[in-house]
Design an enzyme around this catalytic site. Structure first.
Site, PDB file in Angstrom:
ATOM      1  CE  LYS A   1      -1.101  -0.343   4.930  1.00 30.28           C
ATOM      2  NZ  LYS A   1       0.030  -1.289   5.191  1.00 30.28           N
TER       3      LYS A   1
ATOM      4  NE  ARG B   1       9.203  -3.309   3.869  1.00 32.75           N
ATOM      5  CZ  ARG B   1       7.937  -3.034   4.179  1.00 32.75           C
ATOM      6  NH1 ARG B   1       7.070  -2.708   3.246  1.00 32.75           N
ATOM      7  NH2 ARG B   1       7.527  -3.098   5.431  1.00 32.75           N
TER       8      ARG B   1
ATOM      9  NE  ARG C   1      -0.426  -0.212  11.242  1.00 28.31           N
ATOM     10  CZ  ARG C   1       0.530   0.296  10.445  1.00 28.31           C
ATOM     11  NH1 ARG C   1       0.533   1.559  10.136  1.00 28.31           N
ATOM     12  NH2 ARG C   1       1.455  -0.490   9.967  1.00 28.31           N
TER      13      ARG C   1
ATOM     14  NE  ARG D   1      10.148  -0.475   8.065  1.00 28.14           N
ATOM     15  CZ  ARG D   1       8.878  -0.341   7.694  1.00 28.14           C
ATOM     16  NH1 ARG D   1       8.577   0.073   6.482  1.00 28.14           N
ATOM     17  NH2 ARG D   1       7.906  -0.625   8.522  1.00 28.14           N
TER      18      ARG D   1
ATOM     19  NE  ARG E   1       5.441  -4.276  10.763  1.00 26.41           N
ATOM     20  CZ  ARG E   1       6.050  -4.022   9.607  1.00 26.41           C
ATOM     21  NH1 ARG E   1       7.195  -4.612   9.317  1.00 26.41           N
ATOM     22  NH2 ARG E   1       5.525  -3.189   8.757  1.00 26.41           N
TER      23      ARG E   1
HETATM   24  P1  AMP Z   1       4.319   1.120   8.726  1.00 21.65           P
HETATM   25  O1  AMP Z   1       5.488   1.714   8.019  1.00 21.65           O
HETATM   26  O2  AMP Z   1       3.004   1.733   8.293  1.00 21.65           O
HETATM   27  O3  AMP Z   1       4.298  -0.382   8.665  1.00 21.65           O
HETATM   28  O4  AMP Z   1       4.470   1.510  10.277  1.00 21.65           O
HETATM   29  C1  AMP Z   1       5.585   1.106  11.032  1.00 21.65           C
HETATM   30  C2  AMP Z   1       5.236   1.075  12.509  1.00 21.65           C
HETATM   31  O5  AMP Z   1       4.845   2.382  12.955  1.00 21.65           O
HETATM   32  C3  AMP Z   1       4.074   0.181  12.878  1.00 21.65           C
HETATM   33  O6  AMP Z   1       4.464  -1.181  13.027  1.00 21.65           O
HETATM   34  C4  AMP Z   1       3.625   0.803  14.185  1.00 21.65           C
HETATM   35  O7  AMP Z   1       4.489   0.472  15.253  1.00 21.65           O
HETATM   36  C5  AMP Z   1       3.793   2.282  13.907  1.00 21.65           C
HETATM   37  N1  AMP Z   1       2.565   2.861  13.298  1.00 21.65           N
HETATM   38  C6  AMP Z   1       2.428   3.404  12.059  1.00 21.65           C
HETATM   39  N2  AMP Z   1       1.180   3.836  11.852  1.00 21.65           N
HETATM   40  C7  AMP Z   1       0.483   3.542  12.978  1.00 21.65           C
HETATM   41  C8  AMP Z   1      -0.872   3.716  13.394  1.00 21.65           C
HETATM   42  N3  AMP Z   1      -1.790   4.275  12.586  1.00 21.65           N
HETATM   43  N4  AMP Z   1      -1.207   3.285  14.635  1.00 21.65           N
HETATM   44  C9  AMP Z   1      -0.316   2.729  15.465  1.00 21.65           C
HETATM   45  N5  AMP Z   1       0.971   2.519  15.142  1.00 21.65           N
HETATM   46  C10 AMP Z   1       1.376   2.923  13.909  1.00 21.65           C
END
Ligand code: AMP
Length: 219
Positions: A13, A127, A88, A160, A171
């Site tokens: 996404k 990744r 989320r 990462r 996750r």
């Molecule tokens: P992402 O790059 O979107 O996978 O986000 C990486 C990490 O940031 C996630 O695993 C969460 O720990 C935190 N994170 C990002 N967006 C959110 C959200 N909307 N709510 C809670 N944690 C978030």
């Protein structure tokens, strides 16, 4: 056009959100990117978010909601936005609805990018990301070997912390427990648009454009 990109980690996404933002000339707002930037810069927000991120858990709702509320107030969001990685949780979705309603706005589409679980683990654990420009590569899928330097900007390529396999599984569990209920939530609101994400990026992009521009599958 006010769009939310929904879907599990690794669904692609983020990649799609970047392209859509370019195509429609509206900002791409990734809460994950905002947190990573804050961690890198050592801000108070970054310090509070870091421990959750490294464990593969969600950051508490109140931290995330405030950031998004501030971001959506900025001038560049006037004609729309692509939200990536937010909401989320149901609490975040309720908060988003309330903040938009307060400005006489609403969501137009929630795009759910669907990908089978086993493909997700392979995608995320393979990744590699550029520290400088955020470009993603994948050691399982790239034709060329993924080296140490970014092909776009020469920046350093790294994995990462939260892309390590064990963290990826956590996750995905977080996603199932807390984020997947949003599929029903947005279906009930008539906003859900389903897209098959298990296809080459260009095809996925074309499917998303079809649903955003009308005439595509929904529901
Ligand atoms: P992402 O790059 O979107 O996978 O986000 C990486 C990490 O940031 C996630 O695993 C969460 O720990 C935190 N994170 C990002 N967006 C959110 C959200 N909307 N709510 C809670 N944690 C978030």
């Amino acid at each position: 056009m006010n769009v939310v990109m929904l879907g599990p980690p690794g669904a692609g996404k983020g990649t799609q959100a970047v392209r859509l933002a370019e195509i429609y000339g509206i900002p791409h707002i990734s809460t994950g990117d905002i947190f990573r930037e804050n961690v890198r810069e050592g801000t108070e927000l970054g310090r509070r978010a870091r421990e959750y991120m490294e464990r593969g858990e969600l950051v508490p709702d109140e931290l995330v909601i405030e950031i998004v509320a501030d971001r959506l107030k900025r001038e560049d969001c006037r004609n729309g936005f692509i939200l990536d990685g937010f909401p989320r949780t149901v609490a975040q979705a309720d908060a988003l609805k309330a903040m938009l309603a307060g400005e006489v706005r609403a969501l137009d589409h929630v795009v759910n990018v669907e990908v089978p679980a086993e493909v997700l683990v392979k995608r995320i654990s393979g990744r590699r990301t550029c520290r400088e420009c955020g470009t993603n590569y994948n050691v399982h899928f790239e034709q060329e070997e993924v080296g140490e330097a970014c092909r776009e900007c020469g920046g350093q390529i790294y994995q990462r912390e939260d892309d390590l396999e064990e963290t990826v599984r956590r996750r995905l569990r977080e996603y199932e427990a807390k984020t997947a209920p949003l599929i029903e939530y947005y279906r009930d609101e008539g906003l859900l648009r389903r897209v098959d994400g298990d296809a080459p990026p260009e095809e996925v992009l074309a499917s998303i454009r079809r649903v955003l521009e009308g005439g595509g599958e929904s529901g």
